[in-house]
Design a protein around this motif. Structure first.
Motif, PDB file in Angstrom:
ATOM      1  N   THR A 128      48.618  41.430  32.823  1.00 51.01           N
ATOM      2  CA  THR A 128      48.011  41.034  31.549  1.00 51.01           C
ATOM      3  C   THR A 128      47.287  39.688  31.604  1.00 51.01           C
ATOM      4  OG1 THR A 128      50.083  40.004  30.814  1.00 51.01           O
ATOM      5  CG2 THR A 128      49.746  42.317  30.235  1.00 51.01           C
ATOM      6  N   ILE A 129      47.671  38.816  32.538  1.00 52.04           N
ATOM      7  CA  ILE A 129      47.069  37.486  32.603  1.00 52.04           C
ATOM      8  C   ILE A 129      46.293  37.271  33.905  1.00 52.04           C
ATOM      9  CG2 ILE A 129      47.486  35.001  32.554  1.00 52.04           C
ATOM     10  CD1 ILE A 129      48.140  36.363  29.932  1.00 52.04           C
ATOM     11  N   ILE A 130      46.981  37.454  35.019  1.00 56.13           N
ATOM     12  CA  ILE A 130      46.376  37.106  36.307  1.00 56.13           C
ATOM     13  C   ILE A 130      45.197  38.010  36.654  1.00 56.13           C
ATOM     14  CG2 ILE A 130      46.767  36.813  38.772  1.00 56.13           C
ATOM     15  CD1 ILE A 130      48.119  34.725  37.001  1.00 56.13           C
ATOM     16  N   ASP A 131      45.360  39.312  36.456  1.00 57.25           N
ATOM     17  CA  ASP A 131      44.269  40.226  36.816  1.00 57.25           C
ATOM     18  C   ASP A 131      42.980  39.865  36.089  1.00 57.25           C
ATOM     19  OD1 ASP A 131      45.973  41.546  38.484  1.00 57.25           O
ATOM     20  OD2 ASP A 131      46.169  43.367  37.259  1.00 57.25           O
ATOM     21  N   GLY A 132      43.101  39.518  34.814  1.00 59.79           N
ATOM     22  CA  GLY A 132      41.917  39.152  34.042  1.00 59.79           C
ATOM     23  C   GLY A 132      41.278  37.864  34.542  1.00 59.79           C
ATOM     24  N   LEU A 133      42.115  36.891  34.880  1.00 57.61           N
ATOM     25  CA  LEU A 133      41.583  35.632  35.392  1.00 57.61           C
ATOM     26  C   LEU A 133      40.914  35.816  36.743  1.00 57.61           C
ATOM     27  CD1 LEU A 133      44.410  33.084  34.457  1.00 57.61           C
ATOM     28  CD2 LEU A 133      42.039  33.056  33.651  1.00 57.61           C
ATOM     29  N   VAL A 134      41.531  36.624  37.597  1.00 58.64           N
ATOM     30  CA  VAL A 134      40.953  36.856  38.915  1.00 58.64           C
ATOM     31  C   VAL A 134      39.585  37.527  38.789  1.00 58.64           C
ATOM     32  CG1 VAL A 134      41.195  38.173  41.059  1.00 58.64           C
ATOM     33  CG2 VAL A 134      43.148  36.910  40.140  1.00 58.64           C
ATOM     34  N   SER A 135      39.466  38.485  37.889  1.00 55.75           N
ATOM     35  CA  SER A 135      38.187  39.176  37.721  1.00 55.75           C
ATOM     36  C   SER A 135      37.114  38.244  37.174  1.00 55.75           C
ATOM     37  CB  SER A 135      38.353  40.376  36.785  1.00 55.75           C
ATOM     38  OG  SER A 135      38.695  39.946  35.470  1.00 55.75           O
ATOM     39  N   GLU A 136      37.540  37.224  36.413  1.00 55.21           N
ATOM     40  CA  GLU A 136      36.579  36.275  35.848  1.00 55.21           C
ATOM     41  C   GLU A 136      36.246  35.149  36.810  1.00 55.21           C
ATOM     42  OE1 GLU A 136      36.348  32.880  32.324  1.00 55.21           O
ATOM     43  OE2 GLU A 136      37.869  34.452  32.229  1.00 55.21           O
ATOM     44  N   VAL A 137      37.256  34.654  37.516  1.00 54.08           N
ATOM     45  CA  VAL A 137      37.095  33.467  38.348  1.00 54.08           C
ATOM     46  C   VAL A 137      36.716  33.798  39.776  1.00 54.08           C
ATOM     47  CG1 VAL A 137      38.289  31.467  39.315  1.00 54.08           C
ATOM     48  CG2 VAL A 137      38.697  32.139  36.943  1.00 54.08           C
ATOM     49  N   ALA A 138      37.294  34.866  40.320  1.00 55.83           N
ATOM     50  CA  ALA A 138      37.178  35.110  41.759  1.00 55.83           C
ATOM     51  C   ALA A 138      35.765  35.373  42.244  1.00 55.83           C
ATOM     52  CB  ALA A 138      38.096  36.253  42.155  1.00 55.83           C
ATOM     53  N   PRO A 139      35.004  36.298  41.606  1.00 55.01           N
ATOM     54  CA  PRO A 139      33.665  36.533  42.153  1.00 55.01           C
ATOM     55  C   PRO A 139      32.824  35.260  42.059  1.00 55.01           C
ATOM     56  CG  PRO A 139      34.298  38.264  40.626  1.00 55.01           C
ATOM     57  CD  PRO A 139      35.284  37.143  40.456  1.00 55.01           C
ATOM     58  N   THR A 140      32.212  34.886  43.133  1.00 54.29           N
ATOM     59  CA  THR A 140      31.369  33.683  43.127  1.00 54.29           C
ATOM     60  C   THR A 140      30.222  33.884  44.098  1.00 54.29           C
ATOM     61  OG1 THR A 140      31.374  31.275  43.384  1.00 54.29           O
ATOM     62  CG2 THR A 140      32.694  32.521  44.949  1.00 54.29           C
ATOM     63  N   ARG A 141      29.224  33.065  43.967  1.00 57.47           N
ATOM     64  CA  ARG A 141      28.062  33.212  44.855  1.00 57.47           C
ATOM     65  C   ARG A 141      28.071  32.111  45.903  1.00 57.47           C
ATOM     66  NH1 ARG A 141      24.487  36.919  43.655  1.00 57.47           N
ATOM     67  NH2 ARG A 141      24.531  37.875  41.596  1.00 57.47           N
ATOM     68  N   ARG A 142      27.981  32.509  47.160  1.00 60.87           N
ATOM     69  CA  ARG A 142      27.868  31.562  48.263  1.00 60.87           C
ATOM     70  C   ARG A 142      26.724  32.032  49.145  1.00 60.87           C
ATOM     71  NH1 ARG A 142      34.132  30.533  50.182  1.00 60.87           N
ATOM     72  NH2 ARG A 142      34.762  29.279  48.405  1.00 60.87           N
ATOM     73  N   GLY A 143      25.789  31.153  49.348  1.00 59.48           N
ATOM     74  CA  GLY A 143      24.637  31.516  50.178  1.00 59.48           C
ATOM     75  C   GLY A 143      23.817  32.633  49.567  1.00 59.48           C
ATOM     76  N   GLY A 144      23.849  32.759  48.215  1.00 60.06           N
ATOM     77  CA  GLY A 144      23.008  33.724  47.525  1.00 60.06           C
ATOM     78  C   GLY A 144      23.560  35.131  47.492  1.00 60.06           C
ATOM     79  N   ARG A 145      24.766  35.350  47.949  1.00 64.01           N
ATOM     80  CA  ARG A 145      25.320  36.705  47.912  1.00 64.01           C
ATOM     81  C   ARG A 145      26.698  36.701  47.259  1.00 64.01           C
ATOM     82  NH1 ARG A 145      28.929  37.920  52.086  1.00 64.01           N
ATOM     83  NH2 ARG A 145      29.255  36.217  53.578  1.00 64.01           N
ATOM     84  N   GLU A 146      27.043  37.803  46.634  1.00 66.98           N
ATOM     85  CA  GLU A 146      28.304  37.921  45.923  1.00 66.98           C
ATOM     86  C   GLU A 146      29.446  38.179  46.919  1.00 66.98           C
ATOM     87  OE1 GLU A 146      28.059  37.482  42.782  1.00 66.98           O
ATOM     88  OE2 GLU A 146      29.943  38.058  41.863  1.00 66.98           O
TER      89      GLU A 146
END
Length: 304
Positions: free
Chosen positions: A101-119
């Motif tokens: 209920t908490i961690i999965d939602g945060l991971v989906s919001e925070v985890a994806p990030t862009r490095r070197g122009g790619r996801e």
């Protein structure tokens, strides 16, 4: 914590502390420096006094040398922090609820990030905490990490580590060792996992001060308050803190006391709240020192 001294390192990072005890020695992380993280993203900023299994570097067996590795980074003036209050899990099932209920939602919001122009996906481990994913710099749990179930620390830590940022759990009354014989040993299990329950660190322009204000009275009883050692730590910590950081710290204290419920709660303890600016506090201290200095001189009293 019997070591109550706060000292500043020299230009080469060397320091000297005198004292004895069985508490903790820890580094107050300065701005733009990072401390190592363990596999659960818990900062390793401390050493246990008397524990020579990992002493750092021993120059003299009678005088152990404790080294704290720091890595230079770049911390912004503005950053985001995740704060949990009373996670207080009481079973493996509740850890699962918390994760879904908490961690999965945060991971989906925070985890994806862009490095070197790619996801890319969050690997679950921050290699460089100076570059936190999703612009989240760190996370804090404000006490009651578990509900009198210290055996759940590892499961909860593993769940929170998925967010991928350094995490600082603070102690709550439900994290105490209820079988402790006195207050001093009541945080032993918590501190074995997370380090000293009173400490400080800086991130960006912000000074974070963690204070264990739970005075265990035995059984299920406890009081709120700080020890003389903690007041000594705060005094020395702030004495070596830049004025602009002190101003921010003072502003937060004033903001807290502006809330009637906070003011009333302190008032009920028998203390008289007296929020002051830095200038007012300095003037009050000078006035009191002069007043009582004259009184002691007139009385002829002396310390034995």
């Amino acid at each position: 914590m019997l070591f109550r001294s706060v000292v500043r390192t020299d230009a080469a990072g060397r320091y000297t502390l005198e004292g004895e005890g069985d508490g903790f020695l820890f580094v107050v992380k300065p701005r733009n420096w990072t401390v190592p993280l363990d596999a659960q993203n818990l900062p390793r900023f401390y050493r246990k006094i008397g524990d020579l299994a990992d002493p750092g570097r021993v120059v003299d067996p009678a005088l152990p040398s404790f080294d704290f590795p720091l890595v230079a980074g770049n911390e912004p003036d503005r950053f985001r922090t995740i704060v949990f209050a009373d996670t207080q899990v009481g079973s493996e099932k509740e850890v699962g609820y918390f994760q879904r209920t908490i961690i999965d939602g945060l991971v989906s919001e925070v985890a994806p990030t862009r490095r070197g122009g790619r996801e890319v996906a969050n690997p679950g481990r921050v290699v460089d905490p100076a570059l936190p994913l999703g612009n989240i710099a760190l996370g804090i749990t404000l006490g009651d990490v578990v509900n009198d179930k210290p055996e759940l620390y590892d499961a909860l830590n593993a769940a929170i580590a998925r967010i991928g940022v350094p995490w600082y759990p603070l102690i709550g009354n439900h994290d105490l060792d209820l079988g402790a014989l006195q207050d001093r040993g009541s945080a032993a299990t918590f501190e074995a996992k997370y380090g000293p329950s009173t400490h400080a660190f800086q991130y960006g322009p912000v000074l974070f001060v963690a204070l264990n204000n739970i005075r265990y009275q035995g059984g299920l009883r406890y009081l709120g308050g700080l020890t003389d050692g903690q007041f000594g730590f705060i005094q020395q910590l702030l004495a070596g803190t830049p004025r602009e950081t002190l101003a921010r710290f003072n502003a937060e204290v004033l903001k807290a006391f502006a809330q009637r419920e906070v003011y009333d709660q302190v008032d009920k303890t028998g203390l008289q709240p007296a929020p002051q600016s830095l200038e007012e506090a300095a003037q009050f201290t000078r006035h009191e020192a002069e007043k009582w200095g004259r009184a002691v001189k007139v009385s002829g009293a002396s310390a034995d």
